[in-house]
Design an enzyme around this catalytic site. Structure first.
Site, short mmCIF file in Angstrom:
data_model
loop_
_atom_site.label_atom_id
_atom_site.label_comp_id
_atom_site.label_asym_id
_atom_site.label_seq_id
_atom_site.Cartn_x
_atom_site.Cartn_y
_atom_site.Cartn_z
N GLU A 96 -24.58 5.00 -18.72
CA GLU A 96 -23.37 4.27 -19.11
C GLU A 96 -22.19 5.22 -19.07
OE1 GLU A 96 -21.77 1.74 -19.54
OE2 GLU A 96 -22.42 0.40 -21.11
N ASP A 97 -20.99 4.68 -18.81
CA ASP A 97 -19.79 5.50 -18.91
C ASP A 97 -19.40 5.71 -20.38
OD1 ASP A 97 -19.24 2.81 -19.23
OD2 ASP A 97 -17.48 2.77 -17.94
N ASP A 119 -18.88 1.63 -26.61
CA ASP A 119 -17.73 1.32 -27.47
C ASP A 119 -18.25 0.44 -28.62
OD1 ASP A 119 -15.06 0.75 -28.28
OD2 ASP A 119 -14.91 -0.91 -26.90
N PHE A 139 -8.41 3.77 -26.41
CA PHE A 139 -8.71 3.35 -25.05
C PHE A 139 -8.54 4.52 -24.09
CE2 PHE A 139 -7.79 1.27 -20.99
CZ PHE A 139 -8.87 0.40 -20.93
N ARG A 177 -9.58 4.53 -12.08
CA ARG A 177 -10.98 4.99 -11.99
C ARG A 177 -11.09 6.32 -11.24
NH1 ARG A 177 -14.31 0.83 -13.66
NH2 ARG A 177 -13.70 -1.28 -13.10
P1 5GP Z 1 -19.27 -1.95 -25.18
O1 5GP Z 1 -20.10 -3.11 -24.70
O2 5GP Z 1 -20.05 -0.80 -25.72
O3 5GP Z 1 -18.18 -2.42 -26.13
O4 5GP Z 1 -18.43 -1.42 -23.97
C1 5GP Z 1 -19.03 -1.15 -22.80
C2 5GP Z 1 -18.10 -1.20 -21.63
O5 5GP Z 1 -16.75 -1.53 -21.97
C3 5GP Z 1 -18.03 0.16 -21.01
O6 5GP Z 1 -19.10 0.34 -20.10
C4 5GP Z 1 -16.68 0.13 -20.34
O7 5GP Z 1 -16.77 -0.47 -19.08
C5 5GP Z 1 -15.84 -0.74 -21.25
N1 5GP Z 1 -15.06 0.10 -22.19
C6 5GP Z 1 -15.31 0.34 -23.49
N2 5GP Z 1 -14.40 1.17 -24.02
C7 5GP Z 1 -13.56 1.48 -23.02
C8 5GP Z 1 -12.39 2.34 -22.93
O8 5GP Z 1 -11.94 3.01 -23.86
N3 5GP Z 1 -11.82 2.42 -21.71
C9 5GP Z 1 -12.26 1.71 -20.63
N4 5GP Z 1 -11.59 1.88 -19.49
N5 5GP Z 1 -13.34 0.91 -20.66
C10 5GP Z 1 -13.97 0.80 -21.86
#
Ligand code: 5GP
Length: 181
Positions: free
Chosen positions: A103-104, A107, A156, A169
């Site tokens: 995963e990147d 969040d 963010f 990106r």
């Molecule tokens: P989660 O499901 O854990 O809330 O978020 C997962 C996905 O949301 C990440 O894989 C990413 O694509 C996007 N995401 C969450 N936080 C950020 C952020 O701070 N910046 C960006 N660009 N994408 C985010």
């Protein structure tokens, strides 16, 4: 370049390309201790955001691995929609295989909380998660995250695969937002 502008937002450099490269190398070394070519893992990188991290990370591995890119989405603009879409058709056969999910960023954790349980019925021998970034103050689920690159504040971020509405990106560093409302 340490400040970038995307639309009405400004972002400042938070993790340099060199910081990221050092951490990716140490994550790779950690993961190398846990896997062998005798039991080659399947690496599943969650798209779009993880494509650059996964490309750099898997080149640190000294074991054989199979790399699969899997499209998963839940974010629109700067918000998690809470609705996670997973392209199950693109999943490889995981029967009796070790699996590493790349995963990147974690969040809210909604994406992994939706995706990881679907792996239970796929017959994988083990499943571990490697995320470059984690926002500990945003996470809403109790997730087992084996490998984490950096814990970051609940802000963010863009760059190194992460976007704002499709932009940013390709930035080599990671930038955090300066002027969010
Ligand atoms: P989660 O499901 O854990 O809330 O978020 C997962 C996905 O949301 C990440 O894989 C990413 O694509 C996007 N995401 C969450 N936080 C950020 C952020 O701070 N910046 C960006 N660009 N994408 C985010």
């Amino acid at each position: 370049m340490d400040v970038v502008k995307l639309g009405e937002y400004q972002f400042k450099e938070y993790l340099s390309a060199a910081d990221i490269a050092r951490r990716v190398a140490s994550l790779g070394a950690e993961i190398n201790k846990d896997y062998t070519s005798e039991e080659p893992p399947i690496v599943i990188a969650l798209l779009n955001g993880a494509f650059i991290f996964a490309a750099d990370l898997c080149r640190q591995f000294d074991f054989e691995c199979q790399l699969q890119l899997l499209r998963v989405s839940s974010y629109e603009g700067m918000e998690s929609t809470g609705k996670v879409k997973i392209d199950h058709a693109a999943e490889p056969d995981m029967t009796d295989r070790h699996v590493i999910i790349v995963e990147d960023i974690v969040d809210t954790g909604n994406t992994l909380a939706a995706y990881l349980p679907t792996l239970k019925s796929k017959g994988a021998k083990s499943v571990r998660v490697c995320s470059l970034l984690l926002k500990p103050d945003a996470i809403k689920h109790d997730l087992d995250l084996a490998y984490i690159g950096f814990e970051i504040p609940n802000e963010f971020v863009i760059g190194y695969g992460l976007d704002y509405n499709g932009r940013g990106r390709n930035l080599a560093s990671i930038y955090s937002i300066v002027n969010a409302d």
